[in-house]
Design a protein around this motif. Sequence first.
Motif, mmCIF file in Angstrom:
data_model
loop_
_atom_site.group_PDB
_atom_site.id
_atom_site.type_symbol
_atom_site.label_atom_id
_atom_site.label_comp_id
_atom_site.label_asym_id
_atom_site.label_seq_id
_atom_site.Cartn_x
_atom_site.Cartn_y
_atom_site.Cartn_z
ATOM 1 N N SER A 34 0.796 -1.295 0.020
ATOM 2 C CA SER A 34 0.015 0.025 0.096
ATOM 3 C C SER A 34 0.916 1.274 -0.119
ATOM 4 O O SER A 34 0.619 2.217 -0.760
ATOM 5 C CB SER A 34 -0.964 0.021 1.249
ATOM 6 O OG SER A 34 -1.769 1.177 1.172
ATOM 7 N N ASN A 35 2.012 1.176 0.680
ATOM 8 C CA ASN A 35 2.849 2.333 0.821
ATOM 9 C C ASN A 35 3.724 2.647 -0.524
ATOM 10 O O ASN A 35 3.770 3.634 -0.751
ATOM 11 C CB ASN A 35 3.743 2.224 1.983
ATOM 12 C CG ASN A 35 3.082 2.854 3.551
ATOM 13 O OD1 ASN A 35 3.021 3.996 3.666
ATOM 14 N ND2 ASN A 35 2.965 1.737 4.362
ATOM 15 N N ASP A 38 1.286 4.218 -2.772
ATOM 16 C CA ASP A 38 1.251 5.788 -2.188
ATOM 17 C C ASP A 38 2.241 6.570 -2.669
ATOM 18 O O ASP A 38 2.058 7.725 -3.232
ATOM 19 C CB ASP A 38 0.938 5.843 -0.631
ATOM 20 C CG ASP A 38 -0.385 5.256 -0.287
ATOM 21 O OD1 ASP A 38 -1.213 4.938 -1.006
ATOM 22 O OD2 ASP A 38 -0.612 4.931 0.971
ATOM 23 N N GLN A 94 -9.498 -0.254 0.667
ATOM 24 C CA GLN A 94 -8.713 -0.623 -0.598
ATOM 25 C C GLN A 94 -9.811 -0.834 -1.839
ATOM 26 O O GLN A 94 -9.100 -0.433 -3.077
ATOM 27 C CB GLN A 94 -7.981 -1.710 -0.355
ATOM 28 C CG GLN A 94 -6.829 -1.535 0.537
ATOM 29 C CD GLN A 94 -5.540 -0.463 0.366
ATOM 30 O OE1 GLN A 94 -5.861 0.243 -0.717
ATOM 31 N NE2 GLN A 94 -4.491 -0.680 0.897
ATOM 32 N N ARG A 97 -10.328 2.477 -3.246
ATOM 33 C CA ARG A 97 -9.050 2.941 -4.066
ATOM 34 C C ARG A 97 -9.126 2.230 -5.315
ATOM 35 O O ARG A 97 -8.800 2.878 -6.431
ATOM 36 C CB ARG A 97 -7.903 2.776 -3.067
ATOM 37 C CG ARG A 97 -7.836 3.727 -2.037
ATOM 38 C CD ARG A 97 -6.439 3.180 -1.284
ATOM 39 N NE ARG A 97 -6.190 4.163 -0.356
ATOM 40 C CZ ARG A 97 -4.845 4.507 0.348
ATOM 41 N NH1 ARG A 97 -3.660 3.805 0.021
ATOM 42 N NH2 ARG A 97 -4.799 5.439 1.360
ATOM 43 N N ILE A 125 -8.675 9.718 -2.385
ATOM 44 C CA ILE A 125 -7.547 9.205 -1.915
ATOM 45 C C ILE A 125 -7.265 9.492 -0.634
ATOM 46 O O ILE A 125 -6.618 8.848 0.437
ATOM 47 C CB ILE A 125 -6.598 9.069 -3.048
ATOM 48 C CG1 ILE A 125 -6.970 8.326 -4.199
ATOM 49 C CG2 ILE A 125 -5.247 8.586 -2.183
ATOM 50 C CD1 ILE A 125 -7.172 6.836 -4.185
ATOM 51 N N THR A 128 -9.440 8.233 1.986
ATOM 52 C CA THR A 128 -9.195 6.816 2.173
ATOM 53 C C THR A 128 -7.908 6.707 2.992
ATOM 54 O O THR A 128 -8.112 5.900 4.104
ATOM 55 C CB THR A 128 -9.341 6.075 1.084
ATOM 56 O OG1 THR A 128 -8.238 6.332 0.170
ATOM 57 C CG2 THR A 128 -10.684 6.189 0.515
ATOM 58 N N GLU A 129 -6.972 7.276 2.683
ATOM 59 C CA GLU A 129 -5.970 7.102 3.539
ATOM 60 C C GLU A 129 -5.911 7.534 4.997
ATOM 61 O O GLU A 129 -5.366 6.781 5.705
ATOM 62 C CB GLU A 129 -4.589 8.107 3.076
ATOM 63 C CG GLU A 129 -3.304 7.964 3.555
ATOM 64 C CD GLU A 129 -2.161 9.257 3.065
ATOM 65 O OE1 GLU A 129 -1.144 8.856 3.076
ATOM 66 O OE2 GLU A 129 -2.994 9.938 2.377
ATOM 67 N N ASP A 133 -5.147 4.561 7.459
ATOM 68 C CA ASP A 133 -3.842 4.745 8.249
ATOM 69 C C ASP A 133 -4.235 4.597 9.660
ATOM 70 O O ASP A 133 -3.655 4.079 10.612
ATOM 71 C CB ASP A 133 -3.054 6.033 7.850
ATOM 72 C CG ASP A 133 -2.144 5.643 6.714
ATOM 73 O OD1 ASP A 133 -2.419 4.848 6.058
ATOM 74 O OD2 ASP A 133 -1.713 6.589 6.214
ATOM 75 N N ASN A 164 7.733 4.373 0.286
ATOM 76 C CA ASN A 164 7.374 5.606 0.118
ATOM 77 C C ASN A 164 8.358 6.644 -0.481
ATOM 78 O O ASN A 164 8.065 6.990 -1.376
ATOM 79 C CB ASN A 164 6.685 6.287 1.330
ATOM 80 C CG ASN A 164 5.109 6.335 1.510
ATOM 81 O OD1 ASN A 164 4.726 6.830 0.361
ATOM 82 N ND2 ASN A 164 4.673 5.925 2.499
ATOM 83 N N SER A 191 -2.885 -1.190 -4.226
ATOM 84 C CA SER A 191 -3.937 -1.288 -3.418
ATOM 85 C C SER A 191 -4.499 -3.015 -3.409
ATOM 86 O O SER A 191 -5.160 -3.311 -2.487
ATOM 87 C CB SER A 191 -5.104 -0.238 -3.710
ATOM 88 O OG SER A 191 -4.681 1.003 -3.293
#
Length: 429
Positions: A34-35, A38, A94, A97, A125, A128-129, A133, A164, A191
Amino acid sequence: MSAVDKPADVVAETAVGKRLPANYWRLWGSSTSSNLGDGVRATAIPLLAAALDPRPIVVAALSAVGYLPWLVFSLIAGGVADRVDRRRLMIRLQLVRIAVMGSFSVLVTVGRGEIVVLFAVALVIGVTEVFFDTTAATAVPSVLPSTQLEQGNSRLYAAEITANEFVGSPLGAGLFALRPAAPFWFGLLGSSTSGLLLSRITVPFNPPSADDDTAEQDSFAASIRDGVRMALASPFLRAWTVVLSMANLARAMTISVFVLYVLDLLHGGKLTFGVLTAMSAVGGLAGGWRADLLIERLGRRAAAVLGTTLMISSNLILGLVVQTEMAALAGFMFGAGVGLNNVLFISMRQRMVPPEYLGRVASVQRFVSWGLLPLGALLGGWLAASWNLRAPYLVAGVLVAVFALLFGRSLMAFPEVPTPSCDEPVIDS
């Protein structure tokens, strides 16, 4: 002497270094994928915005839209995370996303990606983050025993930094150069992988009492108030929240003018700026990956002093010594200090806060920290304009040092019995 009989500042926990369970690695894989998505997406969105509308105000407004959900939805996200099935919520987020990024990827592929649509995508987005998180912050204690929290949080933090900043950012730029739609398709893959791995976890993220959807619950507003009260119940939690928030404020002060610091004071170029910016990520990886061993060997109090000292010293170095090599060292020190303190504090929070309150307590602390980011950026710019480019760094270092000293007693009072309740606040020794 059993583990529970040992002093609180010594982490002599026999499970440190033992093999982590399969459910943890599924969570780790979900977080990492996921990261990574992102990081790729975070680089591609401003690049696409600049290609669609290169006006600085438009690009800056897009960044603001990405931060806005943290200010608006943080407390709400914590309340939601403590009232629903957490793992199911993360999977559904997810899926949202996937739907949004899949639709947008198609639009960009066929050349119909417009700036208004990009703003809408960034907002969705971002929302949802916040919820994902905040909910993810409650998951680690569900897949690990208390004795392995530092070890597990160390690996998660290091993976987040790597995915990231080290991998995601350059990969996003490279994919965008290849095809503008490519990074968005990659984010879709991230995702999807994250949701799939979450579905493979075999333990619930909620405490047993919260798993029953029919259980009587307080009103949503009362639920959030309970979370705020829990976050403020312990002098230890209050102290760390304040000091880490001031460190966040200080970081925003310095980041806002760092490009000018590099160009005007260090007389560097874009490559120098990129390398020096990455040094903080290098330090975060170094400080986060084996933070569990440092905490085990030094004890919690010494590790906290080390992490805080590194953050303070890094800003003072930048304010006092204008030299490229020292700037690189300062960036590394700051990242290492943040990584160490984050692992230490998050692990203690997971021990102290009852599982049914973890989402709300985490959201309160993030709300305070993220809420200070715009103020820090403005303050840093004002100091640089009113005095000079060294001023934000000197003020930042002194600010964190003052608050660390003011709250030092509570900051070092690691509770020996980490089981507070909302009705009976912890009394630290």
